[in-house]
Design an enzyme around this catalytic site. Sequence first.
Site, PDB file in Angstrom:
ATOM      1  N   LYS A  12      33.483  36.728  52.422  1.00 42.31           N
ATOM      2  CA  LYS A  12      34.124  35.596  53.050  1.00 42.31           C
ATOM      3  C   LYS A  12      35.079  34.672  52.098  1.00 42.31           C
ATOM      4  CE  LYS A  12      31.494  32.961  50.425  1.00 42.31           C
ATOM      5  NZ  LYS A  12      31.935  32.342  49.383  1.00 42.31           N
ATOM      6  N   ARG A  55      40.637  47.819  39.630  1.00 45.39           N
ATOM      7  CA  ARG A  55      41.884  48.023  38.824  1.00 45.39           C
ATOM      8  C   ARG A  55      41.668  47.992  37.518  1.00 45.39           C
ATOM      9  NH1 ARG A  55      45.395  43.328  42.237  1.00 45.39           N
ATOM     10  NH2 ARG A  55      46.292  44.715  43.745  1.00 45.39           N
ATOM     11  N   ARG A  60      37.865  30.979  41.447  1.00 42.29           N
ATOM     12  CA  ARG A  60      37.683  30.047  42.414  1.00 42.29           C
ATOM     13  C   ARG A  60      38.466  29.011  41.952  1.00 42.29           C
ATOM     14  NH1 ARG A  60      31.316  31.078  43.584  1.00 42.29           N
ATOM     15  NH2 ARG A  60      31.801  31.891  41.457  1.00 42.29           N
ATOM     16  N   THR A  77      21.338  30.174  50.101  1.00 45.73           N
ATOM     17  CA  THR A  77      21.113  31.260  49.224  1.00 45.73           C
ATOM     18  C   THR A  77      19.663  31.424  48.806  1.00 45.73           C
ATOM     19  OG1 THR A  77      21.637  29.676  47.390  1.00 45.73           O
ATOM     20  CG2 THR A  77      23.684  30.947  48.272  1.00 45.73           C
TER      21      THR A  77
END
Length: 341
Positions: A102, A43, A170, A260
Amino acid sequence: MDSPHQSGPVRIGVLGASSIAWRRTLPALRDVQDSTVVAVASRERDKAERFAARFDCAAVHGYERLLERDDIDAVYVSVPNSLHHRWVNRLLMCGKHVLAEKPLTTRPADTAALAELAADRGLVLRENIAFVHHGLHRRVAELVGAGRIGRLRHIDAAFCFPPLPGTDVRYRADLGGGALLDAGLYPVRLAQYFLGNELTVAGAVLREDPAAGVDVAGSAVLAAATGETVTVTFGFEHSYGSSYTLWGSSGRLSVDRAFTPPPTMAPLVRIDEQDHAEEITLPAEHQFARSAESFVKAVSRSRSSGSDPDHDAWAATALRTAELLDRIATSAHRVVAGKQV
């Protein structure tokens, strides 16, 4: 709108110019054999152009314009959580295969609806949970299956990291933020990896940030149908931790940097028994590359068969993850700064 072509490289579009797309997933998709990144949509025009310059593809200003292109077979979706359902639904309706960050959606009913739509249209739909593609966990499962720690009794898994910048999505409740969906998903999915989908939530605690209106940390206890128990811990108000321990009747197996690991890191598995300790070093792997490869291969297979042969197994696991996260959220004892909510 033309349907996806049935030969040649899988042509991939990107919806959303996120940090994870820039750092991990797009480099992986770019390097996968038999795929090519065609366009990136944002955007913000500047973001789209910056991504396009790095990944040698077209810049698209606005998500709608990506849907209008007829030179794309599959789309990687990396927009805020609360927007996943809307855009994945539209992409599937346009005949595009989808790899979504996710969590796939923020509600189990939405996850079920998308899985059903993908199956009805013969399209590949996957959730980009990269760690499950790392060979580390397959090797751990083999060791447990071979009886190296006796019978598995309990799993303890955690994924935590320090506070994020205040502007991070978040911390936005309206965009599907919160630690449970972002970090809690990892140890919950790990429990499914080793114990299957027949898990129930026995109890949970969520710690909330009253200013942001999202959970920033939490813990839960899960129980398997076969009697094993699981404790999961997650959050972004901690020192970094990404680990799990499998406790058995005769030993304990531990893994650090579980969710990770850097692509160049050789994972270390430690097994502790009553009078013996052993460390096993496994090969380094790029789990985002393995996830990207798995998705592209699934799309390639679906071209010849007209459907995704692995859809049912994947969908059952994805839906159960969504249900477990929802159950943790709805049943949790909530605290704010040490006080009950």
